[in-house]
Design a protein around this motif. Structure first.
Motif, PDB file in Angstrom:
ATOM      1  N   ALA A 184       0.831  -1.214   0.000  1.00 14.42           N
ATOM      2  CA  ALA A 184       0.000   0.000   0.000  1.00 14.42           C
ATOM      3  C   ALA A 184       0.859   1.254   0.000  1.00 14.42           C
ATOM      4  O   ALA A 184       0.512   2.266  -0.620  1.00 14.42           O
ATOM      5  N   VAL A 185       2.006   1.191   0.680  1.00 17.57           N
ATOM      6  CA  VAL A 185       2.941   2.318   0.694  1.00 17.57           C
ATOM      7  C   VAL A 185       3.496   2.554  -0.706  1.00 17.57           C
ATOM      8  O   VAL A 185       3.578   3.694  -1.178  1.00 17.57           O
ATOM      9  N   LEU A 186       3.851   1.481  -1.383  1.00 18.46           N
ATOM     10  CA  LEU A 186       4.438   1.583  -2.722  1.00 18.46           C
ATOM     11  C   LEU A 186       3.414   2.019  -3.768  1.00 18.46           C
ATOM     12  O   LEU A 186       3.769   2.652  -4.771  1.00 18.46           O
ATOM     13  N   GLU A 187       2.149   1.695  -3.541  1.00 16.78           N
ATOM     14  CA  GLU A 187       1.104   2.003  -4.515  1.00 16.78           C
ATOM     15  C   GLU A 187       0.352   3.293  -4.212  1.00 16.78           C
ATOM     16  O   GLU A 187      -0.540   3.695  -4.978  1.00 16.78           O
ATOM     17  N   GLY A 188       0.699   3.963  -3.116  1.00 15.71           N
ATOM     18  CA  GLY A 188       0.036   5.206  -2.765  1.00 15.71           C
ATOM     19  C   GLY A 188      -1.422   5.032  -2.391  1.00 15.71           C
ATOM     20  O   GLY A 188      -2.272   5.831  -2.782  1.00 15.71           O
ATOM     21  N   LEU A 189      -1.731   4.012  -1.599  1.00 11.85           N
ATOM     22  CA  LEU A 189      -3.113   3.699  -1.256  1.00 11.85           C
ATOM     23  C   LEU A 189      -3.518   4.144   0.143  1.00 11.85           C
ATOM     24  O   LEU A 189      -4.679   3.974   0.536  1.00 11.85           O
ATOM     25  N   LEU A 190      -2.596   4.723   0.910  1.00 19.84           N
ATOM     26  CA  LEU A 190      -2.906   5.107   2.282  1.00 19.84           C
ATOM     27  C   LEU A 190      -3.676   6.425   2.305  1.00 19.84           C
ATOM     28  O   LEU A 190      -3.250   7.408   1.699  1.00 19.84           O
ATOM     29  N   PRO A 191      -4.791   6.491   3.009  1.00 19.51           N
ATOM     30  CA  PRO A 191      -5.568   7.741   3.050  1.00 19.51           C
ATOM     31  C   PRO A 191      -4.881   8.819   3.882  1.00 19.51           C
ATOM     32  O   PRO A 191      -4.156   8.530   4.834  1.00 19.51           O
ATOM     33  N   THR A 192      -5.117  10.055   3.515  1.00 25.56           N
ATOM     34  CA  THR A 192      -4.630  11.197   4.287  1.00 25.56           C
ATOM     35  C   THR A 192      -5.520  11.387   5.516  1.00 25.56           C
ATOM     36  O   THR A 192      -6.585  10.762   5.608  1.00 25.56           O
ATOM     37  N   PRO A 193      -5.123  12.249   6.476  1.00 26.39           N
ATOM     38  CA  PRO A 193      -5.954  12.455   7.672  1.00 26.39           C
ATOM     39  C   PRO A 193      -7.382  12.895   7.351  1.00 26.39           C
ATOM     40  O   PRO A 193      -8.331  12.519   8.052  1.00 26.39           O
ATOM     41  N   SER A 194      -7.559  13.663   6.288  1.00 24.14           N
ATOM     42  CA  SER A 194      -8.903  14.131   5.930  1.00 24.14           C
ATOM     43  C   SER A 194      -9.738  13.059   5.253  1.00 24.14           C
ATOM     44  O   SER A 194     -10.946  13.201   5.099  1.00 24.14           O
ATOM     45  N   LYS A 195      -9.098  11.976   4.836  1.00 24.05           N
ATOM     46  CA  LYS A 195      -9.737  10.878   4.096  1.00 24.05           C
ATOM     47  C   LYS A 195     -10.195  11.314   2.693  1.00 24.05           C
ATOM     48  O   LYS A 195     -10.895  10.565   2.016  1.00 24.05           O
ATOM     49  N   LEU A 196      -9.787  12.512   2.270  1.00 21.06           N
ATOM     50  CA  LEU A 196     -10.195  13.020   0.959  1.00 21.06           C
ATOM     51  C   LEU A 196      -9.156  12.731  -0.126  1.00 21.06           C
ATOM     52  O   LEU A 196      -9.407  12.964  -1.304  1.00 21.06           O
ATOM     53  N   GLY A 197      -8.015  12.239   0.275  1.00 12.88           N
ATOM     54  CA  GLY A 197      -6.970  11.921  -0.690  1.00 12.88           C
ATOM     55  C   GLY A 197      -6.116  10.790  -0.169  1.00 12.88           C
ATOM     56  O   GLY A 197      -6.450  10.145   0.838  1.00 12.88           O
ATOM     57  N   THR A 198      -5.023  10.517  -0.856  1.00 14.98           N
ATOM     58  CA  THR A 198      -4.111   9.464  -0.434  1.00 14.98           C
ATOM     59  C   THR A 198      -2.698  10.013  -0.322  1.00 14.98           C
ATOM     60  O   THR A 198      -2.329  10.988  -0.987  1.00 14.98           O
ATOM     61  N   VAL A 199      -1.917   9.366   0.515  1.00 14.04           N
ATOM     62  CA  VAL A 199      -0.511   9.731   0.684  1.00 14.04           C
ATOM     63  C   VAL A 199       0.236   9.349  -0.595  1.00 14.04           C
ATOM     64  O   VAL A 199       0.031   8.261  -1.131  1.00 14.04           O
ATOM     65  N   PRO A 200       1.106  10.214  -1.118  1.00 16.28           N
ATOM     66  CA  PRO A 200       1.858   9.872  -2.329  1.00 16.28           C
ATOM     67  C   PRO A 200       2.641   8.573  -2.161  1.00 16.28           C
ATOM     68  O   PRO A 200       3.146   8.265  -1.079  1.00 16.28           O
TER      69      PRO A 200
END
Length: 349
Positions: A184-200
């Motif tokens: 998930a880290v490699l694919e950028g699938l982790l949500p940001t704190p706002s849940k409106l986007g994902t961590v790069p």
């Protein structure tokens, strides 16, 4: 029976280790019973058991955070967060692990067991940093400076932990890094704190370099990296220096995944093949049924079947935290018997 286990490709040395091992977690809250079961069922390669059902500080993230040097964590509503100084949550993680080591020592002593090798487990750097928040709410892995600080702290904590276990047991210590969150880290699938986007997504070279830093810091303690995700990044893990890679072999699909397995074996890395169900499937499970997948895999890749004795290790598909007590013993028994079958396949396999 013998296995060429945990042999780094560049070492030129093969250590013979007998038996089988588990992934780490067990059900329940009784650490004395868990240690007794592990030592009894896996006498030649036991591991310090993990009991996540005990809650805060006993789960993979909290337990590993308790090993960090000069860094502390606390529990918040969304999980774990960095805190300026150790508090109740951090001390609980440290105390639980200390008690686990005491129980493991006592189980070995009562069984009269002196294994040549034992295994300890902890979350790998990327899974750890994706599940702990900085004070401002973002995941640790989003801050380059924090990534460096956490990876160095984890490496030192693991080194100290492995050294303590080696001193206690008189055995060689293998360190297992659990990285279920790495894909998930490699694919950028982790949500940001706002849940409106994902961590790069973290670039592969960066992910590999951080993991390599931790592995290299462990020095004489060989490292197995475990990733139970459907598509574990075998090449990255191998190139980071893992002496062995553990994964759920029942989830592997597709030509690309098979090719990567073949390349990993060709490079000399041991594969810990997750073959035995981690929870009771509700129907009788025969040894041949779980073992056939490994032999079929070898045949499809064109390797001699002897590679299973030389560069493979059978394990449950994942941790056993969700299993019944009865299935734990059955699963570990199947795993141990499968190890013997890799060396001397029964007639008809």
């Amino acid at each position: 029976m013998g296995l060429d286990l945990f042999c780094p490709p560049d070492s030129g040395t093969i250590r013979r280790v007998r038996g089988a091992t588990g992934i780490g977690s067990l059900p329940g809250t009784d650490i004395d019973e868990a240690a007794r079961v592990v030592v009894g069922e896996l006498p030649e390669l036991p591991h310090v058991p993990e009991l996540p059902a005990r809650g805060v500080g006993a789960d993979m993230i909290g337990r590993t955070a308790g090993l960090l040097v000069d860094l502390a964590i606390e529990v918040i509503t969304s999980g774990y967060r960095v805190t300026p100084r150790p508090g109740r949550d951090h001390r609980r993680a440290v105390d639980l692990l200390r008690g686990d080591l005491d129980a493991f020592d006592e189980a070995l002593e009562r069984a009269g067991a002196r294994p040549a090798t034992v295994k300890v487990q902890a979350a790998g750097p990327w899974t750890l940093m994706s599940n702990i928040e900085l004070v401002r709410g973002h995941r640790v892995l989003t801050d380059r400076g924090a990534v460096k600080e956490f990876s160095e702290s984890l490496a030192e904590g693991l080194r100290q932990h492995a050294a303590e276990v080696a001193k206690r047991t008189g055995a060689k210590v293998v360190v297992q890094l659990d990285e279920p969150g790495l894909p998930a880290v490699l694919e950028g699938l982790l949500p940001t704190p706002s849940k409106l986007g994902t961590v790069p997504a973290v670039p592969v070279p960066d992910a590999r370099a951080v993991l390599a830093t931790v592995i290299e810091a462990l020095g004489e303690h060989e490292v197995v990296v475990h990733c139970c995700a459907p598509q574990p990044p075998l090449s990255l893990l191998r190139e980071a220096g893992a002496a062995a890679i553990a994964f759920d072999a029942t989830l592997i699909k597709g030509a690309a995944a098979l090719d990567e397995i073949g390349e990993t074996w060709e490079a000399g890395t041991t594969l810990a093949l997750g073959l035995v169900p981690s929870t009771d499937p509700g129907v009788p499970v025969a040894l041949k049924e779980v073992g056939q997948r490994a032999f079929t895999l070898v045949d499809r890749l064109g390797f001699p079947r002897s590679i299973l004795a030389e560069k493979a290790l059978p394990t449950p598909t994942c941790g056993l935290a969700g299993a019944t007590a009865g299935w734990v013993k059955r699963a570990l028994s199947l795993t141990r018997d499968l190890s013997a079958s890799f060396v001397e396949p029964p007639e008809g396999w």
